[in-house]
Enzyme design. Structure first.
Site: not given
Ligand code: FAD
Length: 516
Positions: A101, A165, A278
């Site tokens: 994400h 969120d 918020e």
């Molecule tokens: P990924 O996109 O898979 O990875 C993100 C980063 O973290 C990359 O650099 C990856 O290499 C690294 N990573 C992933 N897993 C690990 C691991 N296990 N160890 C080390 N590194 C790792 N963020 C907020 O803070 N608050 C919110 O309210 C919020 N709302 C959101 C709502 C939506 C609809 C979306 C799409 C995003 C939102 N986000 C929010 C952003 C979100 O927290 C970040 O994009 C987060 O990185 C998404 O987690 P993911 O598992 O998809 O990570």
């Protein structure tokens, strides 16, 4: 450091032979080259590659050479640099991917290996989320989603204290950024509510870390953008769970009154203190989503927005359960009297606690149903110091946003407290006790052109730069090293030093573009 000696199983030579990008061609060639005992699931088929090349942002498209679907943490460690070796590094990059994400390819590994962390969560023993018998914490596979943590905790009557969120994000993904939302003013971000981590560093060491044990790695990894290691397990703090929430939205036409009440609410320490706070903007040049409000009030809300051009929506929640039920109405009544809110501008929903936390899922379903979920998302998230919030409002909200022909998506706007963050962690925030979380969550598609939205983002950043408003971006993606140095400011030296300590070959999370 607690290291696992079994990690030297694969030598650098084997890595060089088996895993350089040019050799990763098909599952067949990988099977032939890797020692059979490893039995790794390395996927190179077009579907797996394509799925790992894109993310929620829908802006970048970066092909990895292969996708690893590990069943044990040790399998992940095989893909790190063997620090015992005297030869040079294997040369390919490794990125953990939780739910993908990210917005601009942060979880990608061009030509390298993307580690699908959900595989690890699915095979975790005895389960991806294990809640301690006394309910004080849960040990969680980092590839598990927050919604899974919440469900497992609620089954035991407990809950994490702070949430994003949206709950369909991986634990490892949000801990690599910060994990912020409406509980942060009270409990801090998700990175402030972790007791311990298991991390595989870029040197292939499997390390358990906490504030006392290997603190340099622990604090580095929290908000560390995946630069120092891959988190495989996180110990998450839990507390007694309420069962329901009074979910309240209050409308303001006056910005000063809106921010004054927000700031007052986050500083309260008595029983009037809310559990969640918020805020967001409804603008006459945007789509006014009235679904929260009773049908009978929806036309009035739209008229308010059209008359005032901006309506500021303060959003709070007060949790309760059977023991606090008798007093909850009184508390809310006192709260609104304290703020001087009149009932015609205040709207309350009474919902189960889980449904409240999972509220963005409904938005996702709605957007998916009209084809507006899988579109480009040039989101811009930032933290703005409280001392400049009026200038920001004048210059950005009124000066830029309101002057657009049309705005797209949601604009989040709420204050939070610095004291709930730990400065030893890698995450960066403004240097003021109170700062605002601002999110321009724009979607391209329909009448919104991607370039126009990007252009607006640039103008917002330029305005802040030119006016000397010292923002910190969140979930940012810089391509120039000087921007990263500016972002980390006084922490840059520590950040680079930790990189040399834990990932000297600069193999991890190349999609962040910090050290490449
Ligand atoms: P990924 O996109 O898979 O990875 C993100 C980063 O973290 C990359 O650099 C990856 O290499 C690294 N990573 C992933 N897993 C690990 C691991 N296990 N160890 C080390 N590194 C790792 N963020 C907020 O803070 N608050 C919110 O309210 C919020 N709302 C959101 C709502 C939506 C609809 C979306 C799409 C995003 C939102 N986000 C929010 C952003 C979100 O927290 C970040 O994009 C987060 O990185 C998404 O987690 P993911 O598992 O998809 O990570």
């Amino acid at each position: 450091m607690t290291t696992n000696p079994s990690l030297s199983i694969i030598t650098l030579m084997t890595l060089l032979m088996c895993l350089t990008p040019t050799l990763i061609k098909s599952e067949e060639s990988i099977d032939v080259l890797l020692p059979i005992s490893l039995n790794l699931t390395v996927l190179t088929d077009p579907f797996s590659i394509s799925a790992a090349s894109r993310d929620f942002g829908n802006i970048t498209d970066v092909n990895p050479g292969a996708v690893l679907c590990p069943s044990t943490p040790a399998e992940v460690a095989h893909f790190s640099y063997d620090s015992e070796s005297t030869t040079s590094s294997p040369g390919f990059k490794v990125a953990a991917r939780g739910q993908g994400h990210s917005l601009r390819g942060q979880a990608s590994a061009p030509g390298g290996v993307v580690v699908n962390m959900t595989c690890l969560a699915k095979t975790a023993k005895p389960a991806a989320v294990v809640v301690l018998a006394d309910g004080t914490y849960a040990d969680v596979a980092a590839g598990a989603m927050w919604v899974e943590v919440l469900e497992a905790a609620l089954a035991r009557g407990v809950s994490p204290v702070t949430f994003t969120d949206y709950l369909y994000l991986s634990v490892g993904g949000t801990l690599s950024n910060a994990g912020i939302g409406g509980q942060v003013f009270r409990h801090g971000p998700q990175i402030s509510n972790v007791h311990e981590l298991d991390v595989i560093t870029g040197k292939g060491d499997m390390v358990t870390c906490s504030p006392k044990l290997n603190p340099e790695l622990f604090y580095g990894v929290l908000g560390g953008l995946g630069q120092f290691g891959i988190i495989t397990r996180a110990r998450i703090a839990l507390e007694h769970a309420p069962t329901r929430a009074k979910w309240i939205r209050i409308l303001y036409s006056d910005f000063s009154a809106f921010t004054r009440d927000q700031e007052r609410l986050i500083s309260m320490a008595n029983d009037l203190r809310v559990d969640f706070l918020e805020g967001q903007l409804m603008m006459s040049n945007g789509i006014v989503d009235t679904s929260f409000f009773p049908l009978s009030d929806q036309t009035r809300v739209v008229s308010l927005v059209n008359d005032h051009r901006i309506i500021y929506v303060l959003e709070v929640a007060k949790y309760y359960d059977t023991t606090t039920l008798p007093i909850i109405e009184q508390v809310i009544d006192r709260l609104t009297r304290t703020l001087g809110i009149t009932s015609e501008f205040m709207f309350v929903q009474d919902v189960p606690y889980f449904d409240f936390l999972n509220r963005v899922r409904n938005e996702e379903d709605k957007l998916r149903s009209i084809g507006l979920w899988e579109v480009p998302h040039p989101w811009l998230n930032m933290f703005v110091p409280r001392s400049r919030i009026l200038d920001f409002h004048e210059g950005v909200i009124k000066g830029l946003l309101l002057n657009q022909t049309a705005t797209s998506g949601v604009t989040l706007f709420y204050p939070t407290n610095r004291k709930k963050w730990n400065n030893l962690m890698s995450a960066m925030i403004p240097n003021e006790d109170v700062f605002y979380v601002i999110g321009f969550l724009q979607s391209a598609g329909g009448s919104h052109n991607f370039e126009e939205l990007e252009n607006l983002n640039d103008r917002i950043i330029n305005f802040c730069d030119n006016s000397g408003i010292k923002i910190k971006e969140y979930l940012m993606h810089y391509t120039r090293k000087e921007d990263w140095i500016k972002h980390f400011g006084p922490k840059w030296n520590d950040f680079s030093r930790r990189k040399m300590m834990f990932d000297p070959e600069k193999l991890l999370s190349p999609g962040q573009d910090i050290f490449s």
